[in-house]
Scaffold this active site. Sequence first.
Site, PDB file in Angstrom:
ATOM      1  N   TYR A   3     -56.063  12.972 -97.459  1.00 21.64           N
ATOM      2  CA  TYR A   3     -55.283  11.735 -96.765  1.00 21.64           C
ATOM      3  C   TYR A   3     -54.819  10.564 -96.336  1.00 21.64           C
ATOM      4  O   TYR A   3     -54.171  10.107 -95.426  1.00 21.64           O
ATOM      5  CB  TYR A   3     -57.463  11.967 -96.045  1.00 21.64           C
ATOM      6  CG  TYR A   3     -56.772  10.810 -94.735  1.00 21.64           C
ATOM      7  CD1 TYR A   3     -57.212  11.655 -93.614  1.00 21.64           C
ATOM      8  CD2 TYR A   3     -57.381   9.409 -95.594  1.00 21.64           C
ATOM      9  CE1 TYR A   3     -57.635  10.880 -92.501  1.00 21.64           C
ATOM     10  CE2 TYR A   3     -57.911   8.844 -93.675  1.00 21.64           C
ATOM     11  CZ  TYR A   3     -57.501   9.110 -92.189  1.00 21.64           C
ATOM     12  OH  TYR A   3     -57.834   8.751 -91.654  1.00 21.64           O
ATOM     13  N   ARG A  50     -33.596  15.182 -63.572  1.00 20.90           N
ATOM     14  CA  ARG A  50     -33.548  13.269 -64.049  1.00 20.90           C
ATOM     15  C   ARG A  50     -32.993  12.764 -62.239  1.00 20.90           C
ATOM     16  O   ARG A  50     -31.278  12.487 -62.563  1.00 20.90           O
ATOM     17  CB  ARG A  50     -32.137  13.099 -65.355  1.00 20.90           C
ATOM     18  CG  ARG A  50     -33.068  13.798 -66.614  1.00 20.90           C
ATOM     19  CD  ARG A  50     -34.354  12.131 -66.777  1.00 20.90           C
ATOM     20  NE  ARG A  50     -35.233  13.197 -67.616  1.00 20.90           N
ATOM     21  CZ  ARG A  50     -36.414  12.332 -67.321  1.00 20.90           C
ATOM     22  NH1 ARG A  50     -35.950  12.166 -69.349  1.00 20.90           N
ATOM     23  NH2 ARG A  50     -37.403  12.271 -68.262  1.00 20.90           N
ATOM     24  N   PHE A  72     -42.618  12.297 -62.742  1.00 11.44           N
ATOM     25  CA  PHE A  72     -41.955  13.405 -62.920  1.00 11.44           C
ATOM     26  C   PHE A  72     -42.874  14.518 -63.238  1.00 11.44           C
ATOM     27  O   PHE A  72     -42.052  16.278 -63.665  1.00 11.44           O
ATOM     28  CB  PHE A  72     -40.754  13.045 -64.126  1.00 11.44           C
ATOM     29  CG  PHE A  72     -40.521  13.571 -65.284  1.00 11.44           C
ATOM     30  CD1 PHE A  72     -40.638  11.347 -65.105  1.00 11.44           C
ATOM     31  CD2 PHE A  72     -40.440  13.416 -66.189  1.00 11.44           C
ATOM     32  CE1 PHE A  72     -40.963  10.908 -66.470  1.00 11.44           C
ATOM     33  CE2 PHE A  72     -40.806  12.867 -67.440  1.00 11.44           C
ATOM     34  CZ  PHE A  72     -40.433  11.751 -67.228  1.00 11.44           C
ATOM     35  N   ASP A 120     -32.620   1.761 -80.285  1.00 15.81           N
ATOM     36  CA  ASP A 120     -33.643   3.093 -80.295  1.00 15.81           C
ATOM     37  C   ASP A 120     -32.674   4.586 -80.577  1.00 15.81           C
ATOM     38  O   ASP A 120     -31.691   4.530 -80.321  1.00 15.81           O
ATOM     39  CB  ASP A 120     -33.609   4.034 -78.646  1.00 15.81           C
ATOM     40  CG  ASP A 120     -34.693   5.733 -78.517  1.00 15.81           C
ATOM     41  OD1 ASP A 120     -35.087   6.072 -79.324  1.00 15.81           O
ATOM     42  OD2 ASP A 120     -34.618   5.486 -77.206  1.00 15.81           O
ATOM     43  N   LYS A 129     -35.405  15.086 -82.243  1.00 18.71           N
ATOM     44  CA  LYS A 129     -34.624  14.880 -81.437  1.00 18.71           C
ATOM     45  C   LYS A 129     -33.486  15.461 -82.882  1.00 18.71           C
ATOM     46  O   LYS A 129     -33.634  16.934 -83.066  1.00 18.71           O
ATOM     47  CB  LYS A 129     -33.910  14.331 -80.541  1.00 18.71           C
ATOM     48  CG  LYS A 129     -34.558  13.242 -79.796  1.00 18.71           C
ATOM     49  CD  LYS A 129     -35.816  14.737 -78.601  1.00 18.71           C
ATOM     50  CE  LYS A 129     -36.754  13.480 -77.570  1.00 18.71           C
ATOM     51  NZ  LYS A 129     -36.143  12.462 -77.363  1.00 18.71           N
ATOM     52  N   PHE A 159     -34.905   4.403 -70.817  1.00 18.30           N
ATOM     53  CA  PHE A 159     -35.338   5.823 -70.694  1.00 18.30           C
ATOM     54  C   PHE A 159     -36.528   5.831 -70.666  1.00 18.30           C
ATOM     55  O   PHE A 159     -37.742   4.487 -70.720  1.00 18.30           O
ATOM     56  CB  PHE A 159     -35.811   5.535 -72.409  1.00 18.30           C
ATOM     57  CG  PHE A 159     -36.128   7.562 -72.793  1.00 18.30           C
ATOM     58  CD1 PHE A 159     -34.958   8.168 -71.688  1.00 18.30           C
ATOM     59  CD2 PHE A 159     -37.390   7.198 -73.386  1.00 18.30           C
ATOM     60  CE1 PHE A 159     -35.030   9.833 -72.552  1.00 18.30           C
ATOM     61  CE2 PHE A 159     -37.611   8.702 -73.455  1.00 18.30           C
ATOM     62  CZ  PHE A 159     -36.847   9.876 -73.215  1.00 18.30           C
ATOM     63  N   THR A 160     -37.718   6.715 -69.993  1.00 17.61           N
ATOM     64  CA  THR A 160     -38.790   6.576 -69.549  1.00 17.61           C
ATOM     65  C   THR A 160     -40.239   6.275 -70.163  1.00 17.61           C
ATOM     66  O   THR A 160     -40.622   5.019 -69.285  1.00 17.61           O
ATOM     67  CB  THR A 160     -39.326   8.059 -68.820  1.00 17.61           C
ATOM     68  OG1 THR A 160     -38.992   8.876 -70.046  1.00 17.61           O
ATOM     69  CG2 THR A 160     -38.065   8.377 -68.092  1.00 17.61           C
TER      70      THR A 160
HETATM   71  C1  LIG Z   1     -36.936  11.692 -76.616  1.00 15.26           C
HETATM   72  C2  LIG Z   1     -37.161  10.346 -76.355  1.00 15.26           C
HETATM   73  C3  LIG Z   1     -37.892   9.173 -76.768  1.00 15.26           C
HETATM   74  C4  LIG Z   1     -39.117   9.297 -77.242  1.00 15.26           C
HETATM   75  O1  LIG Z   1     -39.450   9.803 -78.290  1.00 15.26           O
HETATM   76  P1  LIG Z   1     -40.953  11.358 -77.516  1.00 15.26           P
HETATM   77  O2  LIG Z   1     -40.775  11.802 -79.549  1.00 15.26           O
HETATM   78  O3  LIG Z   1     -40.414  12.218 -76.911  1.00 15.26           O
HETATM   79  O4  LIG Z   1     -42.328  10.507 -78.227  1.00 15.26           O
HETATM   80  C5  LIG Z   1     -37.861   8.374 -76.813  1.00 15.26           C
HETATM   81  N1  LIG Z   1     -36.236   7.545 -76.515  1.00 15.26           N
HETATM   82  C6  LIG Z   1     -35.296   8.265 -76.637  1.00 15.26           C
HETATM   83  C7  LIG Z   1     -33.438   8.599 -76.102  1.00 15.26           C
HETATM   84  C8  LIG Z   1     -35.765   9.918 -76.017  1.00 15.26           C
HETATM   85  O5  LIG Z   1     -34.675  10.563 -75.971  1.00 15.26           O
END
Ligand SMILES: *Cc1c(COP(=O)(O)O)cnc(C)c1O
Length: 465
Positions: free
Chosen positions: A73, A383, A450, A216, A259, A125-126
């Site tokens: 933990y 998108r 979406f 990011d 990613k 970004f969303t």
């Molecule tokens: C996927 C993504 C995020 C968010 O990450 P999650 O792991 O899905 O929460 C933020 N910015 C970009 C550019 C992304 O592609």
Amino acid sequence: MRERRTAEPYKIKTVEPLAMLDENERKEALEKAGYNTFLLNSQDVYIDLLTDSGTNAMSDKQWSALMMGDEAYAGSKSWYKLEEAVREIYGYKYVLPTHQGRGAENLLSQMKVNPGDYVPGNMYFTTTRAHQEMNGGTFVDVIIDEAHDSQVELDFKGNVDLDKLKRLIDEVGADKIPYVCLAVTVNMAGGQPVSMKNMRDVYELCQQHGIDVMYDATRCVENAYFIQEREAGYADVPVKKILKEMFSYSDGCTMSGKKDCLVNIGGFLAMNDEDLYTRSRELVVVYEGMPTYGGMAGRDMEAMAQGIYESVDDNYIKHRIHQVRYLGDQLIEAGIPIVRPVGGHAIFLDAREFLPHLEQEQFASQALAAALYLDSGVRSMERGIVSAGRNKETGEHNRPKLEMVRLTIPRRVYTDNHMDVVADSVISLYEKRDQIQGLKMDYEPPTLRFFNARFSPLSGNDLIK
Ligand SMILES: *Cc1c(COP(=O)(O)O)cnc(C)c1O
């Protein structure tokens, strides 16, 4: 002379059979999903290009690393491995684990964004924008104008327009700008990279005004490859070294491990400022977990540490980018309107050009994504106007200039043969494009609509007449 072909820089050790539904079964599945590809069951999908998020194939070394996971933990040794990997490859002093990228975005926005603040970024970004807005901030797009034009061929179409950024600083004052959020690469612009020079310039300008630059970093290795390929002076520099330089022009980053870290779950927040780190440590326990696991299992952290090292292998990243381009080139050759140049992780079909007979409110991108599934079982993602949501003041639809369908290529999962199947399906739809009709939205969720929205064809039952 014949051009020599290349192949994947890995071989297959485990296989996962794919579902191959017939057309009637696909039609039924699509209706059940409300014509929203997010609501399809993956067992009904043949080639899944919905996202490259968390869909990565892990290596044999990563699978063995899982067994080494320390599930303590507190003070897990797997955390220290991950922390070491981030420090070595990204170069930041302080790291905190989060369950995924948006966990890091939440912490960062809560700490830094106050009501009335402005957060400039190179396109929204969303989830990133949602966290900024939930804390009372307003996102301001400072990307170069060309990024909004799907046909302009530029090497670094994700660059910040420094004049736009300067103008914002003059207008609202540096104290109203908690940080600049710089995405490398820019997902919503089609995976377009930012040049090293632009990163340097943005950082310099921000330093003059005492504004932090937070990356990011979700797709940073892809961005580094484009710099190696395109920016003068970097052709012989390994991606690993380019990455280090990129991060030297920032104060911290949010990262989605799903990613470019080559894993299925995880993320982190990293920074150089000790005070920000101390405050983040206090918040991470509220939202994510102990600062030595942050929502990840010990085994997840082991796999991510290994994935971070693998991700900066030049052969891996070269094939990754080239596989995306391999699909893109076939579509371009067939005259299909796609975002140019082809970016790092996906092909974006230009739905306005593809379906010029549909209005933006007839959800052309959503209709095209649905039609592609119907045609071949290939799953893609809208998108466009659906993803862009509504303006929080006026309640009107946000109307993005780009209406796109994203075909996102998971890392190390599909072969180039799968790309051929996808190309054939898109080309066949293009040949009968005037038969594809629009959609109406039958159910609209209040946030991030979406994901759960439901649609049906505008008239009659058949999406493709
Ligand atoms: C996927 C993504 C995020 C968010 O990450 P999650 O792991 O899905 O929460 C933020 N910015 C970009 C550019 C992304 O592609």
